[in-house]
Design an enzyme around this catalytic site. Sequence first.
Site, short mmCIF file in Angstrom:
data_model
loop_
_atom_site.label_atom_id
_atom_site.label_comp_id
_atom_site.label_asym_id
_atom_site.label_seq_id
_atom_site.Cartn_x
_atom_site.Cartn_y
_atom_site.Cartn_z
N SER A 117 -3.21 -39.10 19.28
CA SER A 117 -3.23 -40.22 18.34
C SER A 117 -1.96 -40.24 17.48
O SER A 117 -0.86 -40.38 18.02
CB SER A 117 -4.50 -40.16 17.51
OG SER A 117 -4.74 -41.38 16.83
N ASP A 132 -10.28 -47.98 24.38
CA ASP A 132 -10.02 -47.33 23.10
C ASP A 132 -10.11 -48.36 21.98
O ASP A 132 -9.30 -49.29 21.92
CB ASP A 132 -8.62 -46.70 23.13
CG ASP A 132 -8.32 -45.83 21.92
OD1 ASP A 132 -8.81 -46.13 20.82
OD2 ASP A 132 -7.57 -44.84 22.07
N HIS A 186 -11.34 -43.26 22.08
CA HIS A 186 -10.20 -42.73 21.33
C HIS A 186 -10.36 -41.22 21.18
O HIS A 186 -11.32 -40.75 20.57
CB HIS A 186 -10.11 -43.39 19.95
CG HIS A 186 -8.84 -43.03 19.22
ND1 HIS A 186 -7.62 -43.57 19.55
CD2 HIS A 186 -8.62 -42.17 18.19
CE1 HIS A 186 -6.69 -43.08 18.75
NE2 HIS A 186 -7.26 -42.21 17.93
#
Length: 327
Positions: free
Chosen positions: A141, A268, A297
């Site tokens: 991320s 996601d 995610h």
Amino acid sequence: MPVPLIESSYEPPWLLRNGHAHTVYPAMRRRISDVTYQRERLELPDGDFIDLDWARVGGARLVVVAHGLEGSSQGGYVRGMVRAFNRRGWDAVAMNFRGCSGEPNRLLRFYHSGVSDDLGLVVQHVSGPGTYAGVGLVGFSLGGNVTLKYVGELGELVPSWLVGAVAISVPCDLKASARAMSGAAQRPYMARFISDLHLKLKAKQARFPKQLDDTGYSELRTFKDFDDRYTAPIHGFADAEDYWAKSSSRFLMPAIRCRSLLLNALDDPFLADECFPVELARSHHWLHLETPSRGGHVGFVGSGLLPDEYYSERRALEFLGATAQPG
């Protein structure tokens, strides 16, 4: 010749066919207890510090793992990646971005999606003469954006010992992701991020009471709200738009000159269409793009022969050349 887009083989557990479920389940349920860290405090040239958590097995190669927004080395996804590489004989070091190791950092600045300079200091520290034959990078991320930005900035100067980079669930276009995260379905995630960031700010307020006023903080709802008020002015950007433009790894990807994998799931809930650079990857010799239809995610929950290892871990192992099965 350009490398073709990667056709993903990921098949999620049948209960996790929804991007939101696949995002929440591992965050709530996954616990990794069989990783032992040794902490090292890396003192930085500007007087601040970054805490590094090492998991050494006497390996000749090292993986550097970078966590996501409001994460740390203790996250299940970080510990899972560390364990997977340790099992294949790699040493691992999980970096905690400034202020994320359980102790406020010393300076007013903290961390954000563009702190590739801090990752560079860590990589320089762990890759000195006589250390490792090869170093790989893995980021999740926010940490994935930092990782891709870093290798993009290196460009042609990438060292021979840097074996590659893997970036997972990356909001590589920060403006587009901020837009996606302002949607109604993302409100629970945003509320959690805004709340966690408030706790971090309050922990630093005693040291910086004039610069960190939280009056009216409850009115903040989005990343634009937070970045306009805090991230941008604290870190020298004009505003949120300026911060996003200068920190998004998407705009550095054309300059990447080391083997790099971007693994972003199509379901996601944190990502916008701009975070799937299909056309760029189609003509790029170094950037590999894999876009499974499922995964959420930072999800990619494991199944099959090694259900305790997630698909993202297996892909990172394969891509960085750590494919031998654990003994």
